[in-house]
Design an enzyme around this catalytic site. Structure first.
Site, mmCIF file in Angstrom:
data_model
loop_
_atom_site.group_PDB
_atom_site.id
_atom_site.type_symbol
_atom_site.label_atom_id
_atom_site.label_comp_id
_atom_site.label_asym_id
_atom_site.label_seq_id
_atom_site.Cartn_x
_atom_site.Cartn_y
_atom_site.Cartn_z
ATOM 1 N N SER A 281 0.731 -1.359 0.066
ATOM 2 C CA SER A 281 0.149 0.066 -0.058
ATOM 3 C C SER A 281 0.681 1.253 0.002
ATOM 4 O O SER A 281 1.912 1.350 0.570
ATOM 5 C CB SER A 281 -0.960 0.009 1.377
ATOM 6 O OG SER A 281 -1.335 1.198 1.335
ATOM 7 N N TYR B 31 -1.922 -1.495 11.265
ATOM 8 C CA TYR B 31 -2.053 -2.041 9.623
ATOM 9 C C TYR B 31 -1.047 -2.031 8.900
ATOM 10 O O TYR B 31 -0.551 -2.615 8.053
ATOM 11 C CB TYR B 31 -3.619 -1.357 9.413
ATOM 12 C CG TYR B 31 -3.700 -1.614 7.661
ATOM 13 C CD1 TYR B 31 -4.067 -2.878 7.064
ATOM 14 C CD2 TYR B 31 -3.543 -0.621 6.919
ATOM 15 C CE1 TYR B 31 -4.090 -3.079 5.741
ATOM 16 C CE2 TYR B 31 -3.543 -0.818 5.413
ATOM 17 C CZ TYR B 31 -3.978 -2.055 4.818
ATOM 18 O OH TYR B 31 -3.954 -2.191 3.428
ATOM 19 N N LYS C 107 2.071 -4.033 6.611
ATOM 20 C CA LYS C 107 2.436 -3.809 5.067
ATOM 21 C C LYS C 107 4.170 -3.878 5.125
ATOM 22 O O LYS C 107 4.774 -4.232 4.263
ATOM 23 C CB LYS C 107 1.975 -2.746 4.266
ATOM 24 C CG LYS C 107 0.172 -2.795 4.095
ATOM 25 C CD LYS C 107 -0.034 -4.255 3.562
ATOM 26 C CE LYS C 107 -1.592 -4.611 3.237
ATOM 27 N NZ LYS C 107 -1.921 -5.919 3.123
HETATM 28 P P1 NAD Z 1 -10.929 -7.407 0.984
HETATM 29 O O1 NAD Z 1 -11.152 -7.585 2.430
HETATM 30 O O2 NAD Z 1 -12.068 -7.244 0.384
HETATM 31 O O3 NAD Z 1 -10.280 -8.808 0.707
HETATM 32 C C1 NAD Z 1 -9.457 -9.533 1.579
HETATM 33 C C2 NAD Z 1 -9.877 -11.043 1.441
HETATM 34 O O4 NAD Z 1 -9.024 -11.846 2.317
HETATM 35 C C3 NAD Z 1 -11.320 -11.030 1.884
HETATM 36 O O5 NAD Z 1 -12.146 -12.162 1.092
HETATM 37 C C4 NAD Z 1 -11.280 -12.060 3.419
HETATM 38 O O6 NAD Z 1 -12.420 -12.925 3.529
HETATM 39 C C5 NAD Z 1 -9.748 -12.761 3.156
HETATM 40 N N1 NAD Z 1 -9.232 -13.176 4.199
HETATM 41 C C6 NAD Z 1 -8.775 -12.014 5.225
HETATM 42 N N2 NAD Z 1 -8.051 -13.049 6.411
HETATM 43 C C7 NAD Z 1 -8.165 -14.222 5.859
HETATM 44 C C8 NAD Z 1 -7.503 -15.359 6.335
HETATM 45 N N3 NAD Z 1 -6.834 -15.352 7.635
HETATM 46 N N4 NAD Z 1 -7.460 -16.575 5.699
HETATM 47 C C9 NAD Z 1 -8.117 -16.450 4.366
HETATM 48 N N5 NAD Z 1 -8.788 -15.671 3.964
HETATM 49 C C10 NAD Z 1 -8.696 -14.290 4.656
HETATM 50 O O7 NAD Z 1 -9.910 -6.310 0.839
HETATM 51 P P2 NAD Z 1 -9.290 -5.797 -0.466
HETATM 52 O O8 NAD Z 1 -9.737 -4.473 -0.584
HETATM 53 O O9 NAD Z 1 -9.524 -6.634 -1.678
HETATM 54 O O10 NAD Z 1 -7.721 -5.907 -0.244
HETATM 55 C C11 NAD Z 1 -6.819 -6.890 -0.885
HETATM 56 C C12 NAD Z 1 -5.492 -6.371 -0.137
HETATM 57 O O11 NAD Z 1 -5.114 -5.328 -0.678
HETATM 58 C C13 NAD Z 1 -5.257 -6.560 1.317
HETATM 59 O O12 NAD Z 1 -3.982 -7.275 1.571
HETATM 60 C C14 NAD Z 1 -5.039 -5.117 1.724
HETATM 61 O O13 NAD Z 1 -4.483 -4.871 2.735
HETATM 62 C C15 NAD Z 1 -4.467 -4.521 0.292
HETATM 63 N N6 NAD Z 1 -4.723 -3.138 0.217
HETATM 64 C C16 NAD Z 1 -5.974 -2.842 -0.305
HETATM 65 C C17 NAD Z 1 -6.280 -1.501 -0.458
HETATM 66 C C18 NAD Z 1 -7.761 -1.071 -0.578
HETATM 67 O O14 NAD Z 1 -7.883 0.208 -0.298
HETATM 68 N N7 NAD Z 1 -8.720 -1.830 -0.687
HETATM 69 C C19 NAD Z 1 -5.298 -0.749 -0.482
HETATM 70 C C20 NAD Z 1 -4.034 -1.263 -0.314
HETATM 71 C C21 NAD Z 1 -3.657 -2.473 0.063
HETATM 72 C C1 UD1 Z 2 -7.079 4.363 3.044
HETATM 73 C C2 UD1 Z 2 -6.230 3.931 4.094
HETATM 74 C C3 UD1 Z 2 -5.097 3.413 4.032
HETATM 75 C C4 UD1 Z 2 -5.082 2.719 2.393
HETATM 76 C C5 UD1 Z 2 -5.740 3.655 1.562
HETATM 77 C C6 UD1 Z 2 -5.796 2.963 0.069
HETATM 78 C C7 UD1 Z 2 -7.240 4.960 6.201
HETATM 79 C C8 UD1 Z 2 -7.040 5.957 7.456
HETATM 80 N N1 UD1 Z 2 -6.309 4.543 5.495
HETATM 81 O O1 UD1 Z 2 -6.450 5.746 3.014
HETATM 82 O O2 UD1 Z 2 -4.435 2.743 4.662
HETATM 83 O O3 UD1 Z 2 -3.792 2.449 2.117
HETATM 84 O O4 UD1 Z 2 -6.924 3.750 1.913
HETATM 85 O O5 UD1 Z 2 -6.975 2.655 -0.268
HETATM 86 O O6 UD1 Z 2 -8.475 4.211 6.284
HETATM 87 N N2 UD1 Z 2 -12.800 11.120 3.198
HETATM 88 C C9 UD1 Z 2 -13.859 11.900 3.250
HETATM 89 N N3 UD1 Z 2 -15.097 11.585 4.084
HETATM 90 C C10 UD1 Z 2 -15.353 10.337 4.022
HETATM 91 C C11 UD1 Z 2 -14.245 9.335 3.947
HETATM 92 C C12 UD1 Z 2 -13.293 9.895 3.385
HETATM 93 O O7 UD1 Z 2 -13.676 13.420 3.177
HETATM 94 O O8 UD1 Z 2 -16.477 10.081 4.537
HETATM 95 C C13 UD1 Z 2 -11.559 11.806 2.577
HETATM 96 C C14 UD1 Z 2 -10.416 11.346 3.446
HETATM 97 O O9 UD1 Z 2 -10.297 12.327 4.549
HETATM 98 C C15 UD1 Z 2 -9.359 11.255 2.434
HETATM 99 C C16 UD1 Z 2 -10.087 10.738 1.110
HETATM 100 O O10 UD1 Z 2 -11.461 11.117 1.534
HETATM 101 O O11 UD1 Z 2 -8.764 12.542 2.318
HETATM 102 C C17 UD1 Z 2 -9.761 9.244 0.927
HETATM 103 O O12 UD1 Z 2 -10.027 8.669 2.283
HETATM 104 P P1 UD1 Z 2 -10.017 7.256 2.257
HETATM 105 O O13 UD1 Z 2 -11.025 6.593 1.123
HETATM 106 O O14 UD1 Z 2 -10.615 6.594 3.582
HETATM 107 O O15 UD1 Z 2 -8.561 6.699 1.799
HETATM 108 P P2 UD1 Z 2 -7.293 6.948 2.521
HETATM 109 O O16 UD1 Z 2 -7.470 7.705 3.867
HETATM 110 O O17 UD1 Z 2 -6.301 7.701 1.567
#
Ligand code: NAD
Ligand code: UD1
Length: 339
Positions: A126, A151, A155
Site C-alpha cells: 500500500s 495495519y 505492510k
Molecule cells: P478485502 O477485505 O475485500 O479482501 C481480502 C480477502 O481476504 C477477503 O475476502 C477476506 O475474507 C480474506 N481473508 C482475510 N483474512 C483471511 C485469512 N486469515 N484466511 C483466508 N482469507 C482471509 O480487501 P481488498 O480491498 O480486496 O484488499 C486486498 C489486499 O489489498 C489486502 O491485503 C489489503 O490490505 C490490500 N490493500 C487494499 C487497499 C484498499 O484500499 N482496498 C489498499 C492498499 C492495499
Molecule cells: C485509506 C487507508 C490506507 C490505504 C488507502 C488505500 C485509512 C485511514 N487509510 O486511505 O491505509 O492504504 O485507503 O486504499 O483508512 N474522506 C472524506 N469523507 C469520508 C471518507 C473519506 O472526506 O467519509 C476523505 C479522506 O479524508 C481522504 C479521502 O477522502 O482525504 C480518501 O479517504 P479513504 O477512502 O478513507 O482513503 P485514504 O484515507 O487515502
C-alpha cells in the site's frame, strides 16, 4: 495453463484479479475464509468469465490446514497474496489481530513456498508505507516512513519478510503498492462490499447517493491544497487487477531484475475529495448531500504516484479515468440495492 493460488480471492481486489487471470488463461485456485467477503462473489466471477475457479474455504491462520493445502496442490506455479485485514481504525484497537492475520498467515504461506519451491509471489502492499510524502509525485525510491497504524506496519513488515526470504531462497516477489482502489467491474457483477458503515470515500459517496447514508462528510477544507481538501490517487480496480497479471507474467518469464521488486500502482494523477464529489455528481447526475467537517485524524494531506517505474519496467499503465471509475462504482451500488 499455469495454476495460480489467489489468497483472499473473493475479496474486492482479489475477485477482480481472478477475473483478469482467468481471462488471460490462468487456472485459479482461491483460498478465502470469507471473513470479509461472500461466497456469492464466485457466481459473479463465473458470470463474467464463464469459468468457475477452484475454491477452498480456509483460514490461513490455521498453520496445519495451510501445510495440508500445499501438500495437496503441488502444481501451483505462483501466488497472488491478498488475504489480510485492512481496516486502519480496527488495527489501532486490536493490533494483535492484525499482526496475526496479516503477518502469521504470510509466514505460513511463505514457509510452504520455500518447501515446495513455489517461486513467484505477488504481494498487496500500500502507498500507506510512504506516510506523508516529502515530495510529489512519490516514487518507489522515497523512504518508507514509520507506520502510523498497526495495519500500515503490517505492510512494511510484510515487505521486509518478503525481501529477507527472497535473499535466501528461490522466491521472487513483486510488492505492488496500491494507491486508492475504487470502482467495480463494468458488468456490475462484482464490486466492493464494505461491511457496516464505509470508512472509505467512494463507498460512502455511493451509499449516500442511494439513500443508505444521510450525508457525506468531507473531512477538512483547510488543507494546503488548491481547494483545501485532501488529494489522493484513485485507481480503477480493473486497472489494478490487470497490474497483478502483468507482474505475475514478469516473474513467470524471468523478466524481474532482482528477487524483490516494488512498484507503485496508481494513475499518477491526484484528485481532491471535492473533485471526486463534483465528478461523481457530473457523471451520475446525482446531487450529493455533503457538508464540510473537521479533519479526520491520521489523514495525510496529499499523495499520488510517480508511475514511471510501473510504466517503463513493468509495462503497465492505468487506462481508465476517474469518471469511468465513479460511474462503475455507482452502477455497482445500484445493482446491489436492486435499483
Ligand atoms: P478485502 O477485505 O475485500 O479482501 C481480502 C480477502 O481476504 C477477503 O475476502 C477476506 O475474507 C480474506 N481473508 C482475510 N483474512 C483471511 C485469512 N486469515 N484466511 C483466508 N482469507 C482471509 O480487501 P481488498 O480491498 O480486496 O484488499 C486486498 C489486499 O489489498 C489486502 O491485503 C489489503 O490490505 C490490500 N490493500 C487494499 C487497499 C484498499 O484500499 N482496498 C489498499 C492498499 C492495499
Ligand atoms: C485509506 C487507508 C490506507 C490505504 C488507502 C488505500 C485509512 C485511514 N487509510 O486511505 O491505509 O492504504 O485507503 O486504499 O483508512 N474522506 C472524506 N469523507 C469520508 C471518507 C473519506 O472526506 O467519509 C476523505 C479522506 O479524508 C481522504 C479521502 O477522502 O482525504 C480518501 O479517504 P479513504 O477512502 O478513507 O482513503 P485514504 O484515507 O487515502
Amino acid at each position: 495453463m499455469s495454476k495460480i493460488l489467489v489468497t483472499g480471492g473473493l475479496g474486492y481486489i482479489g475477485s477482480h484479479t481472478v477475473v483478469e487471470l482467468q481471462n488471460s488463461g490462468f487456472e485459479v485456485v482461491i483460498v478465502d475464509n470469507l471473513s470479509n467477503s461472500s461466497i456469492a462473489v464466485l457466481d459473479g466471477i463465473v458470470a463474467i468469465t464463464g469459468i468457475k475457479p477452484h475454491f477452498v474455504k480456509m483460514d490461513l491462520r490455521e498453520k496445519d490446514s495451510v501445510n495440508n493445502f500445499f501438500e495437496k496442490h503441488q502444481d501451483i506455479k505462483g501466488i497472488i497474496y491478498f488475504a489480510a485485514s485492512k481496516a486502519v481504525g480496527e488495527s489501532v484497537e486490536n493490533p494483535l489481530l492484525y499482526y496475526e492475520n496479516n503477518i502469521n498467515t504470510l509466514v505460513y504461506v511463505l514457509q510452504n513456498c520455500v518447501k515446495h519451491d513455489i517461486s513467484n509471489f505477488i504481494f498487496s502492499s500500500s502507498c500507506t508505507v510512504y506516510g506523508e510524502p516529502d515530495s510529489l509525485p512519490i516514487s518507489e525510491e522515497a523512504p518508507v516512513k514509520k507506520a502510523t497504524s498497526p495495519y500500515g506496519n503490517t505492510k512494511q513488515i510484510s515487505e521486509e519478510i518478503l525481501q529477507d526470504t527472497c535473499s535466501v531462497s528461490n522466491l521472487k516477489s513483486v510488492a505492488l503498492r496500491y494507491f486508492n482502489p475504487i470502482g467495480a467491474h463494468d458488468s456490475a457483477l462484482i464490486g466492493e462490499l464494505p461491511l457496516g458503515i464505509p470508512q472509505n470515500l467512494v463507498p460512502f459517496i455511493t451509499q449516500t447517493a442511494i439513500g443508505l447514508r444521510e450525508q457525506l462528510q468531507v473531512f477538512g477544507d483547510d488543507y494546503p491544497t488548491p481547494d483545501g481538501s485532501c488529494i489522493r490517487d484513485y485507481i480503477h480496480v480493473v486497472d489494478l487487477a490487470k497490474a497483478h497479471v502483468v507482474a505475475l507474467q514478469r516473474l513467470l518469464s524471468h523478466k524481474n531484475t532482482s528477487g524483490f521488486e516494488v512498484f507503485n500502482i496508481g494513475t499518477g494523477k491526484g484528485s481532491s475529495v471535492l473533485e471526486v464529489v463534483n465528478t461523481f455528481e457530473k457523471v451520475t447526475g446525482n446531487k450529493l448531500n455533503y457538508k464540510i467537517a473537521n479533519r479526520r485524524s491520521g489523514d495525510v494531506i496529499a499523495v499520488y504516484a510517480d508511475t514511471l517505474k510501473a510504466n517503463n519496467e513493468l509495462g503497465w499503465k492505468a487506462q481508465k479515468t476517474l469518471e469511468e471509475a465513479l460511474l462503475s462504482a455507482w452502477n455497482w451500488e445500484k445493482k446491489i440495492r436492486h435499483q
